[in-house]
Write a protein that holds these residues in place. Sequence first.
Motif, PDB file in Angstrom:
ATOM      1  N   UNK A  52      80.533   6.674  35.684  1.00 25.21           N
ATOM      2  CA  UNK A  52      81.039   5.316  35.829  1.00 25.21           C
ATOM      3  C   UNK A  52      80.431   4.362  34.817  1.00 25.21           C
ATOM      4  N   UNK A  53      79.133   4.519  34.569  1.00 26.00           N
ATOM      5  CA  UNK A  53      78.421   3.589  33.690  1.00 26.00           C
ATOM      6  C   UNK A  53      78.801   3.790  32.226  1.00 26.00           C
ATOM      7  N   UNK A  54      78.907   5.032  31.788  1.00 24.10           N
ATOM      8  CA  UNK A  54      79.160   5.309  30.372  1.00 24.10           C
ATOM      9  C   UNK A  54      80.460   4.668  29.874  1.00 24.10           C
ATOM     10  N   UNK A  55      81.592   4.803  30.564  1.00 23.47           N
ATOM     11  CA  UNK A  55      82.815   4.151  30.067  1.00 23.47           C
ATOM     12  C   UNK A  55      82.687   2.628  29.983  1.00 23.47           C
ATOM     13  N   UNK A  56      81.933   2.039  30.907  1.00 20.76           N
ATOM     14  CA  UNK A  56      81.753   0.587  30.856  1.00 20.76           C
ATOM     15  C   UNK A  56      80.975   0.192  29.608  1.00 20.76           C
ATOM     16  N   UNK A  57      79.917   0.918  29.310  1.00 19.08           N
ATOM     17  CA  UNK A  57      79.132   0.629  28.102  1.00 19.08           C
ATOM     18  C   UNK A  57      79.968   0.862  26.845  1.00 19.08           C
ATOM     19  N   UNK A  58      80.711   1.953  26.834  1.00 12.39           N
ATOM     20  CA  UNK A  58      81.540   2.236  25.662  1.00 12.39           C
ATOM     21  C   UNK A  58      82.663   1.214  25.523  1.00 12.39           C
ATOM     22  N   UNK A  59      83.203   0.762  26.646  1.00 12.23           N
ATOM     23  CA  UNK A  59      84.263  -0.227  26.592  1.00 12.23           C
ATOM     24  C   UNK A  59      83.808  -1.556  26.011  1.00 12.23           C
ATOM     25  N   UNK A  60      82.536  -1.855  26.138  1.00 12.80           N
ATOM     26  CA  UNK A  60      81.966  -3.073  25.552  1.00 12.80           C
ATOM     27  C   UNK A  60      81.278  -2.807  24.215  1.00 12.80           C
ATOM     28  N   UNK A  61      81.458  -1.601  23.681  1.00 14.30           N
ATOM     29  CA  UNK A  61      80.819  -1.198  22.411  1.00 14.30           C
ATOM     30  C   UNK A  61      79.304  -1.322  22.488  1.00 14.30           C
ATOM     31  N   UNK A  62      78.739  -0.918  23.632  1.00 11.71           N
ATOM     32  CA  UNK A  62      77.303  -1.062  23.852  1.00 11.71           C
ATOM     33  C   UNK A  62      76.600   0.272  24.122  1.00 11.71           C
ATOM     34  N   UNK A  63      77.343   1.375  24.116  1.00 13.75           N
ATOM     35  CA  UNK A  63      76.713   2.648  24.439  1.00 13.75           C
ATOM     36  C   UNK A  63      75.677   3.052  23.383  1.00 13.75           C
ATOM     37  N   UNK A  64      75.820   2.543  22.180  1.00 11.28           N
ATOM     38  CA  UNK A  64      74.856   2.857  21.127  1.00 11.28           C
ATOM     39  C   UNK A  64      73.442   2.401  21.452  1.00 11.28           C
ATOM     40  N   UNK A  65      73.318   1.400  22.312  1.00 11.91           N
ATOM     41  CA  UNK A  65      71.981   0.931  22.685  1.00 11.91           C
ATOM     42  C   UNK A  65      71.233   1.972  23.521  1.00 11.91           C
ATOM     43  N   UNK A  66      71.947   2.746  24.339  1.00 11.17           N
ATOM     44  CA  UNK A  66      71.280   3.719  25.205  1.00 11.17           C
ATOM     45  C   UNK A  66      71.237   5.111  24.591  1.00 11.17           C
ATOM     46  N   UNK A  67      72.180   5.426  23.686  1.00 11.69           N
ATOM     47  CA  UNK A  67      72.145   6.765  23.094  1.00 11.69           C
ATOM     48  C   UNK A  67      71.379   6.807  21.775  1.00 11.69           C
ATOM     49  N   UNK A  68      70.886   5.647  21.312  1.00 10.77           N
ATOM     50  CA  UNK A  68      70.019   5.617  20.136  1.00 10.77           C
ATOM     51  C   UNK A  68      70.731   5.404  18.817  1.00 10.77           C
ATOM     52  N   UNK A  69      72.052   5.267  18.813  1.00  7.27           N
ATOM     53  CA  UNK A  69      72.759   5.072  17.546  1.00  7.27           C
ATOM     54  C   UNK A  69      72.718   3.615  17.077  1.00  7.27           C
ATOM     55  N   UNK A  70      72.472   2.706  17.990  1.00  6.29           N
ATOM     56  CA  UNK A  70      72.304   1.300  17.613  1.00  6.29           C
ATOM     57  C   UNK A  70      70.813   1.018  17.485  1.00  6.29           C
ATOM     58  N   UNK A  71      70.362   0.789  16.262  1.00  5.65           N
ATOM     59  CA  UNK A  71      68.926   0.636  15.978  1.00  5.65           C
ATOM     60  C   UNK A  71      68.579  -0.844  15.844  1.00  5.65           C
ATOM     61  N   UNK A  72      67.453  -1.190  16.429  1.00  4.69           N
ATOM     62  CA  UNK A  72      67.006  -2.583  16.363  1.00  4.69           C
ATOM     63  C   UNK A  72      66.673  -2.960  14.916  1.00  4.69           C
ATOM     64  N   UNK A  73      67.303  -4.001  14.371  1.00  2.00           N
ATOM     65  CA  UNK A  73      66.998  -4.413  12.989  1.00  2.00           C
ATOM     66  C   UNK A  73      65.622  -5.060  12.921  1.00  2.00           C
TER      67      UNK A  73
END
Length: 281
Positions: A52-73
């Motif tokens: 349930x949680x994963x589609x919500x994060x992906x729908x907001x383009x935020x899943x990268x924060x939890x899977x590590x693909x979005x890196x803190x600048x």
Amino acid sequence: MATSTPPTSLTDSTSALNPPSSNPTVTTGPTFLHIALNHKLTRDNFSSWKATVVPILKGHSLFGFVDGTSICPPPSYHPVYNWDYYFIAWIMQDQLILGAITSYLTDSILSHVVRCTTSRDVWLTLERLFTSHSRARTMQVHYQLATVKKGNSSIADYFKKFTGLMDTLAAVNQPLNEFEAVSFLLAGLGTDYDSVVTSVTTRVEPLLLDEIYGHLLAHEQRIQHQLSSLDVSLASAHFAAKGKPPRCGRGPRFSTHDHGHNFSHSNRGRGHERGFLSFSP
């Protein structure tokens, strides 16, 4: 060179500083994420909770924060505010995700992630926690599937129990394939269903689990019909045996020959009592 007072919020900073669109990490302000779930995470529902949680994060383009693909600048000096838009925006968004995820954890699960400071830390901790738990649960359910028997239960009850175990494996992301499911199902049947087992296992085209269930129900009905017919036949025979009148009256007359003499039952003649042997020369 004089500098202005740093803004107190990201909204203030965006009014004076428009972020370049070339940075793929954060191009807009943080999304206030609300995860609408009917249940919180417990020790037994991680797979369904995660699904349930994963589609919500992906729908907001935020899943990268939890899977590590979005890196803190990294933070950098800005000539006006001494403030880096992307760094602050990323931190704010990550904390909003962290808060949304932890708000849907039960107290027992929350105790495992209280020291996590980022959404990815929480995600990795939950993955590690439930990977070990899922492995133990999978082994337990496999043992139950290997030992479950139909016994005296109906086919419907047996199939319900069997599919419940299958659903448990699917919930921990270890579903059975169709061949494994059919094998476990047939292994738990009694000898009364040997003909069905033989029919299924010798088919060239395999049957689906639901199709086998239909055959088992039909076979069960035939068995029950045969037993009912047998009970009626036995009851009729028993009734006929009880209703037959007992034998009464004299026994059969008989005669025997001994050296030319004839012995027989006789009621004829005076002085002879009924039922005694009489001798005729």
